[in-house]
Design a protein around this motif. Structure first.
Motif, PDB file in Angstrom:
ATOM      1  N   ASN A 175      -2.957  13.073   6.759  1.00  0.00           N
ATOM      2  CA  ASN A 175      -1.581  12.725   6.394  1.00  0.00           C
ATOM      3  C   ASN A 175      -0.689  12.532   7.615  1.00  0.00           C
ATOM      4  O   ASN A 175       0.156  11.640   7.633  1.00  0.00           O
ATOM      5  CB  ASN A 175      -0.990  13.788   5.453  1.00  0.00           C
ATOM      6  N   THR A 204      -7.109   3.277  -3.615  1.00  0.00           N
ATOM      7  CA  THR A 204      -7.755   2.135  -2.966  1.00  0.00           C
ATOM      8  C   THR A 204      -9.229   2.056  -3.370  1.00  0.00           C
ATOM      9  O   THR A 204      -9.736   0.976  -3.710  1.00  0.00           O
ATOM     10  CB  THR A 204      -7.619   2.257  -1.430  1.00  0.00           C
ATOM     11  N   ARG A 205      -9.909   3.189  -3.376  1.00  0.00           N
ATOM     12  CA  ARG A 205     -11.322   3.181  -3.760  1.00  0.00           C
ATOM     13  C   ARG A 205     -11.486   2.829  -5.245  1.00  0.00           C
ATOM     14  O   ARG A 205     -12.431   2.107  -5.616  1.00  0.00           O
ATOM     15  CB  ARG A 205     -11.972   4.529  -3.441  1.00  0.00           C
ATOM     16  N   MET A 244      -1.585   9.215   9.060  1.00  0.00           N
ATOM     17  CA  MET A 244      -1.110   8.154   8.176  1.00  0.00           C
ATOM     18  C   MET A 244       0.392   7.938   8.319  1.00  0.00           C
ATOM     19  O   MET A 244       0.871   6.798   8.341  1.00  0.00           O
ATOM     20  CB  MET A 244      -1.443   8.486   6.727  1.00  0.00           C
ATOM     21  N   ASP A 298      -1.839  14.282  -6.504  1.00  0.00           N
ATOM     22  CA  ASP A 298      -1.697  14.965  -5.214  1.00  0.00           C
ATOM     23  C   ASP A 298      -0.275  14.794  -4.660  1.00  0.00           C
ATOM     24  O   ASP A 298       0.295  15.716  -4.082  1.00  0.00           O
ATOM     25  CB  ASP A 298      -2.731  14.418  -4.220  1.00  0.00           C
ATOM     26  N   THR A 299       0.290  13.612  -4.860  1.00  0.00           N
ATOM     27  CA  THR A 299       1.674  13.370  -4.424  1.00  0.00           C
ATOM     28  C   THR A 299       2.645  14.287  -5.165  1.00  0.00           C
ATOM     29  O   THR A 299       3.505  14.937  -4.548  1.00  0.00           O
ATOM     30  CB  THR A 299       2.050  11.893  -4.661  1.00  0.00           C
ATOM     31  N   THR A 335       6.427   7.152  -1.962  1.00  0.00           N
ATOM     32  CA  THR A 335       5.183   6.808  -1.290  1.00  0.00           C
ATOM     33  C   THR A 335       4.079   7.823  -1.611  1.00  0.00           C
ATOM     34  O   THR A 335       4.349   9.011  -1.705  1.00  0.00           O
ATOM     35  CB  THR A 335       5.428   6.701   0.230  1.00  0.00           C
ATOM     36  N   PRO A 336       2.855   7.360  -1.816  1.00  0.00           N
ATOM     37  CA  PRO A 336       1.753   8.285  -2.132  1.00  0.00           C
ATOM     38  C   PRO A 336       1.265   9.023  -0.880  1.00  0.00           C
ATOM     39  O   PRO A 336       1.386   8.524   0.238  1.00  0.00           O
ATOM     40  CB  PRO A 336       0.643   7.367  -2.652  1.00  0.00           C
ATOM     41  N   THR A 337       0.675  10.188  -1.089  1.00  0.00           N
ATOM     42  CA  THR A 337      -0.019  10.908  -0.019  1.00  0.00           C
ATOM     43  C   THR A 337      -1.278  10.146   0.388  1.00  0.00           C
ATOM     44  O   THR A 337      -1.724   9.225  -0.305  1.00  0.00           O
ATOM     45  CB  THR A 337      -0.457  12.298  -0.487  1.00  0.00           C
ATOM     46  N   ALA A 338      -1.869  10.589   1.506  1.00  0.00           N
ATOM     47  CA  ALA A 338      -3.106   9.959   1.974  1.00  0.00           C
ATOM     48  C   ALA A 338      -4.220  10.070   0.934  1.00  0.00           C
ATOM     49  O   ALA A 338      -4.956   9.112   0.696  1.00  0.00           O
ATOM     50  CB  ALA A 338      -3.545  10.608   3.285  1.00  0.00           C
ATOM     51  N   PHE A 339      -4.335  11.227   0.315  1.00  0.00           N
ATOM     52  CA  PHE A 339      -5.384  11.404  -0.697  1.00  0.00           C
ATOM     53  C   PHE A 339      -5.209  10.394  -1.825  1.00  0.00           C
ATOM     54  O   PHE A 339      -6.177   9.770  -2.271  1.00  0.00           O
ATOM     55  CB  PHE A 339      -5.345  12.838  -1.258  1.00  0.00           C
ATOM     56  N   ARG A 358      -3.615   7.517  -1.780  1.00  0.00           N
ATOM     57  CA  ARG A 358      -3.852   6.130  -1.336  1.00  0.00           C
ATOM     58  C   ARG A 358      -5.347   5.875  -1.199  1.00  0.00           C
ATOM     59  O   ARG A 358      -5.830   4.789  -1.505  1.00  0.00           O
ATOM     60  CB  ARG A 358      -3.175   5.893   0.011  1.00  0.00           C
ATOM     61  N   TRP A 359      -6.058   6.866  -0.695  1.00  0.00           N
ATOM     62  CA  TRP A 359      -7.504   6.765  -0.534  1.00  0.00           C
ATOM     63  C   TRP A 359      -8.177   6.615  -1.906  1.00  0.00           C
ATOM     64  O   TRP A 359      -8.986   5.702  -2.126  1.00  0.00           O
ATOM     65  CB  TRP A 359      -7.984   8.045   0.164  1.00  0.00           C
ATOM     66  N   LEU A 395       0.807  -1.231   0.000  1.00  0.00           N
ATOM     67  CA  LEU A 395       0.000   0.000   0.000  1.00  0.00           C
ATOM     68  C   LEU A 395       0.838   1.279   0.000  1.00  0.00           C
ATOM     69  O   LEU A 395       0.582   2.189  -0.796  1.00  0.00           O
ATOM     70  CB  LEU A 395      -0.945  -0.033   1.213  1.00  0.00           C
ATOM     71  N   PRO A 396       1.862   1.414   0.858  1.00  0.00           N
ATOM     72  CA  PRO A 396       2.596   2.684   0.885  1.00  0.00           C
ATOM     73  C   PRO A 396       3.706   2.792  -0.147  1.00  0.00           C
ATOM     74  O   PRO A 396       4.379   3.810  -0.197  1.00  0.00           O
ATOM     75  CB  PRO A 396       3.208   2.685   2.301  1.00  0.00           C
ATOM     76  N   ARG A 397       3.886   1.771  -0.953  1.00  0.00           N
ATOM     77  CA  ARG A 397       5.061   1.773  -1.836  1.00  0.00           C
ATOM     78  C   ARG A 397       4.762   2.319  -3.224  1.00  0.00           C
ATOM     79  O   ARG A 397       3.750   1.995  -3.838  1.00  0.00           O
ATOM     80  CB  ARG A 397       5.645   0.365  -1.918  1.00  0.00           C
TER      81      ARG A 397
END
Lengths: 341, 341, 341, 341
Positions: free
Chosen positions: D144, C287-288, D147, C140-141, C277-281, C283-284, C61-63
């Motif tokens: 963030n 994932t969705r 996370m 976003d990243t 690594t991607p930002t939270a946005f 990854r969200w 996920l974070p990679r």
């Protein structure tokens, strides 16, 4: 006691942390007062001052840049420079100067000391190329910024077919390239201290591609080729055999494409490496330099500067600041070479 | 030569960097081979191994944790522990052991060395409380994480009316609290080495509020009050006079509210401080520890461990690792106190 | 059901998050099985597969990057490309394909759908230039990375006398430049959508220096001058009037120096923007996208792709992915212009 | 036109970005002038003002906190509150108010609008629990930060045997827990909207340990157990069935140890989540909110506030800000549950 403070030379994370520590300890512990001189030696030369008390330094610890401004003004290149500095110090009843800067700024400080002006120095070079001290502040920040860029390239390297080049600061010494390259896991690191053989670089590139992974080359801006080995025109090298400013990454792109047919993609970090908030190490070192510099001024230890030795802060003669450039030694480069290719 | 590698004790950013450097230099430069033992001393004790070659260490440099796993297993608390270790080493034709760990892991290594087992150590403690070395890897990462948390609290402190408490690691030594508190600009720093006077803490709190700014208190988890000074029940202090695990932040909340009427808000960082990617300094140090540890094994320097002295990596007797806890000295704490209140 | 998954085109943070979500929900909720195709369309074309189950997606996920690899292979440029894909799908008993990629990858998916191959798409473009969806992951990243670089330049800008130029990605659309420039507080932002007037840029530069602050220019790699306005040779512009790849920053340096006498210093971020690594946005969103893509496959919604609309994930026809490039509209650029100069 | 600006309620990254955008566009584009009111509604109530022009907003874009200060003062709880506000506005010749704040601040704004005071609102809630807008600024920053903490725990989870608990903000709505938990790859996420069954939580914990990996639980501070299910004393629950402030992590520790024998280690982020520099998304959103708020004031759109809908900024009635709390819907929580265990 009334103490003047100035910052000279290029930007460097931690300058504000030094200023804050000088003023806080000087005021709260010793009861001294302070005056800020603007823009390095221009301040005392042109009587350009700024109030400098505990309120002025509130909140500046995490901030890059310098609240005093900076310049490369050299009073020895001005008419009556020293006399004008004496006048300014007298006009503000200044008993001591704390000069924060690199080779040039501290070189001036050393000469002023020789002429009887009471001055204490704090060394500053983002390149970490000062032999009198184990480390200088700002360097750790620059290395971390470069390392984070390399980290991000690694995932791309797994699925890409381009050579990835990262150009970092270091005109004469390759400390940033060496540390960030080792910390980031670079495949080749090129330094000013060791003229590179472009054919060996290309061999590392091909070796890396053979394991289905794009090579990452970290190159100091001042890295130089073995004389006569490149195909780029000679006119693009400067008098010292250095390729033109900020050009080494694109020179490498051209040479690698010519010899291997591989495309490259460069990241040139530039001033990003010398701005912004300092790391914890740099704030710690800069704060301690500031505390010990104001101690030195309080003690009248004129002509000295602070230096890190192990975990101790020592006082060393200002002259040491400019005596010798600290280059990357052979044995440290050899440690990095273990990971090449 | 065939070398076994193991990692013991708590998590610490940089463990993988050590392992990678050991394997890369050992393989590429010396031609040695490696076997990984799982979960610290449990590996050789229970013959739990994992293949460890150049492929296994690819890409692990920036990653926290340890690919070998870890544990606090102590072979001297097991029946025939040493004999079983000898059996495992013989079964895998291992000529040398490189043990990476803290006081406990290296204490075992020192005893095994005394019994003739060829072992070399790499010190690891996130708390930086080992007197034989200037710094240990992982510490710089922890300090930066804590500092970034403090940085974020500062903006809130400008408009808030609560005491902001940050609890950081440090059961016996306050290095993380001291460094992060100084780098973050904390108003009070509480360490295990210096029992705190809650009335003085409250005085700093009120002094800070007087300048319309919320105070930030950084407290090591092992910080202790002057005996008998708190109003919390005695039962909440452990045998050493320490308040119960992870409780110091909430003890402070209760005490400060009781004495000043001020509400507090705590940040407890916990294991966040010991996980994740290492900083450049920690990767550099861990990598160099790995390179020099495999040199020591290659040289047969049994019973030694690597240590940082200034910018050099030295070999010191393993016994030094456990001889003395490195506490924050009085004069360093005094440097931090300049900024209190 | 047995589902094949592939990733095509350039690197983009979030690809692994999509793959993980597809496999986790497909396996745990629906009981489907998966096969990974290597390197985009090369995988089904050359029968290059990789096992893809819950174990394979653990920890990704974070990679950054993609565990499946990527390429720009186009089956419609190969002999019998479609037939070979049908053969591979049949050989692995694949009932559906989930294709994650940009305009090219999804263009192929749309054509394969027209020929009866059951395929579902997930849009991917770091440039955010796809009109069918509000945002794409990775963008976003990239924006945050560019913004952090600009942040660091601001402290330097306070004490420097050079123009600071930041070159960011965006060949055809200037979304990264617009967002990072606004978030970073740039003084000028140059986009591909709006050919720039070099004289106006120089006027902003001088206006900024007049307030004793160095100007920061954010420029998309595909930004173009008003035709004929530059002094650089015409040969350096490509067929679309674009200056040569990765050259716009140095073109600006030359032009600004020629017109104002000011030196510049460039930061070229390059691939750093698309790795790590991607930002939270991101990854969200990724994932969705993955969860809804496997829903679409489960429902047999062939020829659709997932898209973000507000906070909802919708299904839209694959054809929409390639219909129209989403450019920065006039009114958004006008919002940014408020802060120019 | 002369416009007053104020910020109310808790700290939130992006407040300064709103203020800057309001002042820059209002001044440079419309030619309006501004006055800042200190500490939310306390400012107009007590005639506490601060000069607010282009110089005052220079450099504040990346900074957390608010240059105007904040408070929870409610003029409707003061004698003659509204009359005193009218007096202050008249005294400063203020034609319009821009109020930036959450439910309370905007609730006051709505009532003042009903009484004829010309006011425009900008919604602010770090919890993202406002139904009138897709997102509020500050939320992305908080997610963030949480996370990144979870990311760091993952490496520790690989070699540890403790349950890792992360307590995040969210008294009434679990958006931060949901987004950070999904982005960070948590094994369980507990929200205020869904009372948790402690036995199920323990089952996830054991399931996770079975795969040799420590479980990570993300819990909103306002998460509540199914009534009567815990063994902790009832007195520790508040009137709404909520466990006492900041206590949910330690309640979970106690319950999990009691039922499974497993030790836990908590990370409590606290105010770290609401301070410091905003992410690019939050700066973008806050800046656009500011631009559109000053447009609304310029247009005389009294009684409206700005809101994000997709990628558009709309105007909606102020009353909507307080009408309904936006809770995490069932179907979004179900998306997260795919990854539990």
């Amino acid at each position: 006691m009334r103490i003047g403070v100035l910052t000279g030379g290029g930007d460097c994370p931690g300058l504000n942390a030094v200023i804050r520590a000088v003023v806080r300890k000087g005021t709260d512990v010793y009861g001294h007062s302070f005056v800020g001189f603007r823009d390095g030696w221009r301040g005392p030369l042109q009587n350009a001052t700024v109030p400098l008390g505990v309120e002025a330094v509130r909140g500046i610890l995490p901030r890059g840049g310098t609240i005093l401004g900076s310049s490369r003004t050299n009073p020895y290149k001005e008419d009556d420079g020293v006399a004008r500095i004496r006048d300014t110090l007298a006009a503000h009843a200044v008993d001591a100067l704390i000069a924060i800067g690199g080779e040039d700024t501290l070189g001036v400080a050393a000469r002023l000391h020789d002429e009887g002006i009471p001055v204490v120095g704090v060394p500053k070079t983002i390149d970490n190329d000062l032999s009198a001290t184990d480390y200088t502040f700002g360097f750790d920040t620059a290395v971390n910024i470069a390392m984070e860029a390399i980290d991000r390239l690694h995932t791309t390297a797994e699925s890409h077919h381009r050579v990835l080049i990262v150009e970092v600061m270091g005109r004469h010494a390759g400390w940033i390239a060496l540390h960030s390259g080792m910390a980031g896991g670079a495949n080749v690191i090129l330094l000013p201290e060791r003229p590179f053989d472009i054919d060996k670089v290309c061999a590392f590139v091909e070796h890396r591609f053979a394991s289905h992974y794009a090579p990452i080359i970290v190159v100091a801006e001042g890295a130089v080729p073995v004389a006569g080995s490149l195909t780029v025109k000679e006119g693009e090298l400067d008098a010292f055999g250095h390729v033109r400013l900020q050009g080494i990454a694109s020179v490498l792109e051209t040479e690698i494409r010519g010899r291997t047919g591989r495309e490259s993609r460069a990241t040139v970090l530039g001033h990003v490496q010398r701005g912004g908030t300092p790391t914890a190490f740099d704030r710690w070192l800069a704060t301690r330099f500031g505390l010990h510099a104001v101690d030195a001024a309080h003690d009248g230890a004129w002509g000295t500067m602070v230096a890190l030795r192990g975990t101790r802060i020592d006082r060393v003669p200002l002259a040491e600041a400019t005596r010798e450039l600290k280059l990357v030694p052979e044995e440290l480069y050899a440690e990095a070479e273990v990971f090449f290719g």
